[in-house]
Design an enzyme around this catalytic site. Structure first.
Site, PDB file in Angstrom:
ATOM      1  N   THR A   4      -1.816   7.376 -11.412  1.00 35.29           N
ATOM      2  CA  THR A   4      -1.740   5.914 -11.575  1.00 35.29           C
ATOM      3  C   THR A   4      -2.864   5.339 -12.442  1.00 35.29           C
ATOM      4  OG1 THR A   4      -2.051   3.843 -10.348  1.00 35.29           O
ATOM      5  CG2 THR A   4      -2.909   5.809  -9.304  1.00 35.29           C
ATOM      6  N   GLU A  38      -4.422   2.870 -11.638  1.00 30.82           N
ATOM      7  CA  GLU A  38      -5.474   2.431 -10.705  1.00 30.82           C
ATOM      8  C   GLU A  38      -6.683   3.372 -10.745  1.00 30.82           C
ATOM      9  OE1 GLU A  38      -5.877  -0.298  -8.299  1.00 30.82           O
ATOM     10  OE2 GLU A  38      -4.578  -1.076  -9.859  1.00 30.82           O
ATOM     11  N   LYS A  67      -5.807   8.817  -5.125  1.00 38.77           N
ATOM     12  CA  LYS A  67      -4.958   9.255  -6.245  1.00 38.77           C
ATOM     13  C   LYS A  67      -5.763  10.069  -7.271  1.00 38.77           C
ATOM     14  CE  LYS A  67      -0.685   7.846  -5.681  1.00 38.77           C
ATOM     15  NZ  LYS A  67       0.521   8.646  -5.956  1.00 38.77           N
ATOM     16  N   TYR A 117      -7.040   3.566  -2.408  1.00 35.46           N
ATOM     17  CA  TYR A 117      -5.834   4.108  -3.056  1.00 35.46           C
ATOM     18  C   TYR A 117      -6.215   4.813  -4.371  1.00 35.46           C
ATOM     19  CZ  TYR A 117      -1.509   4.067  -5.835  1.00 35.46           C
ATOM     20  OH  TYR A 117      -0.447   4.421  -6.644  1.00 35.46           O
TER      21      TYR A 117
HETATM   22  P1  NAP Z   1       7.112   3.095  -3.092  1.00 39.92           P
HETATM   23  O1  NAP Z   1       8.318   2.270  -3.436  1.00 39.92           O
HETATM   24  O2  NAP Z   1       6.076   2.515  -2.208  1.00 39.92           O
HETATM   25  O3  NAP Z   1       7.652   4.474  -2.446  1.00 39.92           O
HETATM   26  C1  NAP Z   1       6.789   5.345  -1.774  1.00 39.92           C
HETATM   27  C2  NAP Z   1       7.614   6.453  -1.145  1.00 39.92           C
HETATM   28  O4  NAP Z   1       6.706   7.348  -0.467  1.00 39.92           O
HETATM   29  C3  NAP Z   1       8.640   6.001  -0.103  1.00 39.92           C
HETATM   30  O5  NAP Z   1       9.796   6.789  -0.222  1.00 39.92           O
HETATM   31  C4  NAP Z   1       7.940   6.313   1.207  1.00 39.92           C
HETATM   32  O6  NAP Z   1       8.827   6.550   2.281  1.00 39.92           O
HETATM   33  C5  NAP Z   1       7.233   7.610   0.828  1.00 39.92           C
HETATM   34  N1  NAP Z   1       6.144   7.969   1.733  1.00 39.92           N
HETATM   35  C6  NAP Z   1       5.165   7.170   2.204  1.00 39.92           C
HETATM   36  N2  NAP Z   1       4.367   7.864   3.053  1.00 39.92           N
HETATM   37  C7  NAP Z   1       4.870   9.112   3.120  1.00 39.92           C
HETATM   38  C8  NAP Z   1       4.502  10.275   3.840  1.00 39.92           C
HETATM   39  N3  NAP Z   1       3.436  10.274   4.658  1.00 39.92           N
HETATM   40  N4  NAP Z   1       5.223  11.392   3.671  1.00 39.92           N
HETATM   41  C9  NAP Z   1       6.304  11.391   2.864  1.00 39.92           C
HETATM   42  N5  NAP Z   1       6.721  10.325   2.160  1.00 39.92           N
HETATM   43  C10 NAP Z   1       6.005   9.190   2.286  1.00 39.92           C
HETATM   44  O7  NAP Z   1       6.363   3.569  -4.422  1.00 39.92           O
HETATM   45  P2  NAP Z   1       6.898   3.650  -5.937  1.00 39.92           P
HETATM   46  O8  NAP Z   1       6.602   2.363  -6.607  1.00 39.92           O
HETATM   47  O9  NAP Z   1       8.251   4.202  -5.943  1.00 39.92           O
HETATM   48  O10 NAP Z   1       5.887   4.715  -6.548  1.00 39.92           O
HETATM   49  C11 NAP Z   1       6.180   6.097  -6.569  1.00 39.92           C
HETATM   50  C12 NAP Z   1       4.886   6.875  -6.746  1.00 39.92           C
HETATM   51  O11 NAP Z   1       4.274   6.518  -7.979  1.00 39.92           O
HETATM   52  C13 NAP Z   1       3.832   6.636  -5.676  1.00 39.92           C
HETATM   53  O12 NAP Z   1       3.138   7.850  -5.492  1.00 39.92           O
HETATM   54  C14 NAP Z   1       2.918   5.600  -6.303  1.00 39.92           C
HETATM   55  O13 NAP Z   1       1.629   5.678  -5.738  1.00 39.92           O
HETATM   56  C15 NAP Z   1       2.953   6.040  -7.744  1.00 39.92           C
HETATM   57  N6  NAP Z   1       2.744   5.012  -8.756  1.00 39.92           N
HETATM   58  C16 NAP Z   1       3.500   3.872  -8.730  1.00 39.92           C
HETATM   59  C17 NAP Z   1       3.341   2.936  -9.727  1.00 39.92           C
HETATM   60  C18 NAP Z   1       4.175   1.672  -9.777  1.00 39.92           C
HETATM   61  O14 NAP Z   1       3.800   0.750 -10.494  1.00 39.92           O
HETATM   62  N7  NAP Z   1       5.301   1.632  -9.085  1.00 39.92           N
HETATM   63  C19 NAP Z   1       2.415   3.170 -10.777  1.00 39.92           C
HETATM   64  C20 NAP Z   1       1.693   4.353 -10.773  1.00 39.92           C
HETATM   65  C21 NAP Z   1       1.876   5.278  -9.761  1.00 39.92           C
HETATM   66  P3  NAP Z   1       9.369   5.359   3.240  1.00 39.92           P
HETATM   67  O15 NAP Z   1      10.544   4.768   2.508  1.00 39.92           O
HETATM   68  O16 NAP Z   1       9.770   6.089   4.473  1.00 39.92           O
HETATM   69  O17 NAP Z   1       8.233   4.406   3.414  1.00 39.92           O
HETATM   70  O1  F7E Z   2      -0.950  -6.330  -7.729  1.00 41.09           O
HETATM   71  C1  F7E Z   2      -2.781  -9.490  -8.092  1.00 41.09           C
HETATM   72  C2  F7E Z   2      -3.489  -8.311  -7.458  1.00 41.09           C
HETATM   73  O2  F7E Z   2       0.041  -5.372  -5.658  1.00 41.09           O
HETATM   74  C3  F7E Z   2      -1.056  -6.626  -9.098  1.00 41.09           C
HETATM   75  C4  F7E Z   2       1.133  -0.212  -7.260  1.00 41.09           C
HETATM   76  O3  F7E Z   2       2.433   0.200  -7.632  1.00 41.09           O
HETATM   77  O4  F7E Z   2       0.503  -0.591  -9.532  1.00 41.09           O
HETATM   78  C5  F7E Z   2       0.613  -1.215  -8.272  1.00 41.09           C
HETATM   79  O5  F7E Z   2      -0.664  -1.671  -7.819  1.00 41.09           O
HETATM   80  C6  F7E Z   2      -2.148  -7.663  -9.327  1.00 41.09           C
HETATM   81  C7  F7E Z   2      -3.468  -7.350  -8.618  1.00 41.09           C
HETATM   82  O6  F7E Z   2       0.057  -4.044  -7.821  1.00 41.09           O
HETATM   83  C8  F7E Z   2      -1.272 -11.353  -5.376  1.00 41.09           C
HETATM   84  O7  F7E Z   2      -4.792  -8.690  -7.006  1.00 41.09           O
HETATM   85  C9  F7E Z   2      -2.520 -11.783  -7.094  1.00 41.09           C
HETATM   86  O8  F7E Z   2      -4.525  -7.624  -9.490  1.00 41.09           O
HETATM   87  O9  F7E Z   2       1.561  -5.939  -7.600  1.00 41.09           O
HETATM   88  P1  F7E Z   2       0.248  -5.442  -7.123  1.00 41.09           P
HETATM   89  P2  F7E Z   2      -1.229  -3.128  -8.102  1.00 41.09           P
HETATM   90  O10 F7E Z   2      -2.305  -3.386  -7.152  1.00 41.09           O
HETATM   91  O11 F7E Z   2      -1.553  -3.291  -9.566  1.00 41.09           O
HETATM   92  C10 F7E Z   2      -0.367   0.550  -9.588  1.00 41.09           C
HETATM   93  C11 F7E Z   2      -0.311   1.095 -10.993  1.00 41.09           C
HETATM   94  C12 F7E Z   2      -0.070   1.539  -8.535  1.00 41.09           C
HETATM   95  O12 F7E Z   2      -0.259   2.739  -8.730  1.00 41.09           O
HETATM   96  C13 F7E Z   2       0.221   1.011  -7.175  1.00 41.09           C
HETATM   97  O13 F7E Z   2       0.892   2.011  -6.398  1.00 41.09           O
HETATM   98  O14 F7E Z   2      -1.708  -8.900  -8.796  1.00 41.09           O
HETATM   99  N1  F7E Z   2      -2.269 -10.456  -7.105  1.00 41.09           N
HETATM  100  N2  F7E Z   2      -1.915 -12.352  -6.029  1.00 41.09           N
HETATM  101  C14 F7E Z   2      -1.485 -10.145  -6.068  1.00 41.09           C
HETATM  102  N3  F7E Z   2      -0.966  -8.958  -5.664  1.00 41.09           N
HETATM  103  C15 F7E Z   2      -0.191  -8.968  -4.555  1.00 41.09           C
HETATM  104  N4  F7E Z   2       0.365  -7.789  -4.161  1.00 41.09           N
HETATM  105  N5  F7E Z   2       0.032 -10.110  -3.842  1.00 41.09           N
HETATM  106  C16 F7E Z   2      -0.471 -11.324  -4.199  1.00 41.09           C
HETATM  107  O15 F7E Z   2      -0.251 -12.338  -3.544  1.00 41.09           O
END
Ligand code: NAP
Ligand code: F7E
Length: 323
Positions: free
Chosen positions: A126, A128, A154, A150
């Protein structure tokens, strides 16, 4: 012969889009699902793929279940998407986050090393990990500086993937993906919180939207585009690490403006700044350089932020309209 893939996190946003993509490519798709007390397969139903997947019960924290899933599925490719993925919750559950997002990766890599060394592995890393950014545009050579439990967990997952590739010659790749969103995004993430609120306010079911730091900037893309990059990484002869991003960064404020404008409203009339949504340490800005993914994988993002936000608001209008 069709290939077999095992997806951890198959019930999540990316898991659902990736399962659909692999099924379309003729894969036999297996998914690891953790035991939960309520239904978690709604995204798979939404994309019409729930019945086409073989499920294995397991948890990334439980090495035995991971070994069993790898041995039973006999996958050609493993995509490790399972994680505690909400940055905000990682301060409330730092140890769970470390175990699932960090140690869980080692459970998978060890299972591959011991039982299936030819299996190709994708790790969901990520942006992050860049956290307090050390370069204006972040690429594969930018030093990391995570800002949340987090991000720290990661970072371990990323380096253990690189280490097993270098130590044991595993075909293990790490995709450093910037934020990617969709109508299947969890409601706790800011884009979906905003698209849902814009729809509810438009339909008279909500009166305000409480947010934290709306000056934060993110490089937002569409999840459907990003899962293609994951697949492409595992089709390369050599495993490697890739940044996947759009190369455009936008404030939360401007993303809100787009969502509210789409329903004919002014976000300033509804957004209330609420300290409870600020984080103990913030990642103020992220901006990726996807040049390597473009050159080596032939991957480019197809969906603009305005199209993405419109897609999300439209889906929420339909959903809220039926409630
Ligand atoms: P998500 O919607 O939160 O999905 C997370 C998945 O992980 C769900 O299927 C969840 O299952 C499963 N999970 C959680 N805890 C687990 C455990 N202990 N054992 C097995 N499975 C578990 O996340 P996403 O947005 O699809 O992201 C997919 C991956 O990419 C994650 O690793 C995330 O950190 C990474 N990532 C995401 C982003 C983004 O912007 N979306 C960016 C960079 C990296 P349940 O349905 O049962 O909760
Ligand atoms: O926040 C700001 C918050 O929670 C984005 C995950 O998929 O992407 C995701 O992480 C920004 C942050 O995503 C609110 O402070 C303001 O600056 O949508 P977010 P994230 O933290 O960037 C990365 C790449 C991952 O890997 C993660 O798994 O928005 N913000 N106000 C807020 N964020 C939330 N959630 N809620 C608010 O009310």
């Amino acid at each position: 012969m069709s290939k077999t893939a095992l997806i951890t996190g198959v019930t999540g946003q990316d898991g659902a889009y990736l399962a659909k993509l692999l099924l379309e490519k003729g894969y036999d798709v297996h998914g690891l699902v953790a035991r939960r007390s309520s239904d978690t397969r709604w995204r798979l139903r939404e994309l019409g793929v729930e019945g086409q997947i073989s499920y294995h019960e397991g948890d990334l924290a439980d090495a035995c279940s991971i070994q069993r899933a790898v041995i039973k599925a006999k996958p050609d490719e493993i995509y490790n998407l399972g994680a505690q993925s909400f940055v905000g919750s990682s301060w409330d559950q730092p140890v769970t986050t470390a175990v699932v997002d960090g140690i869980g990766v080692t459970h998978l890599l060890e299972a591959i090393r011991q039982f299936a060394p030819q299996t190709r592995f994708y790790q969901a890393s990520t942006s992050e990990m860049f956290g307090l950014i050390q370069a204006e545009r972040q690429d594969e050579n930018t030093p990391f500086y995570p800002r949340s439990p987090y991000g720290v967990a990661k970072l371990y997952g990323h380096w253990i993937t690189v280490n097993y590739r270098e130590s044991f010659g595993l075909h293990a790749s790490s995709g450093i993906l910037f934020n990617h969103e969709s109508p299947l995004r969890g409601i706790e993430f800011v884009t979906r919180k905003v698209s849902d609120a814009a729809a509810r306010i438009k339909l008279g079911k909500q009166t305000e939207l409480r947010l934290g730091n709306i000056d934060a900037k993110r490089d937002w893309g569409f999840a459907g585009d990003y899962v293609e990059a994951m697949w492409l990484m595992l089709q390369q002869e050599q495993a490697d690490d890739y940044v996947v991003a759009t190369g455009v960064t936008t404030t939360v404020r401007d993303m809100c403006k787009l969502a509210f404008e789409h329903v004919g409203l002014n976000y300033e009339d509804y957004v209330v700044i609420d300290p409870q949504f600020f984080r103990p340490a913030e990642v103020e800005v992220l901006l990726g350089n996807p040049g390597k993914a473009e050159r080596k994988l032939g991957w480019t993002p197809k969906t603009s932020l305005s199209t993405l936000i419109e897609m999300m608001v439209e889906a929420d209008l339909r959903r809220v309209g039926k409630e």
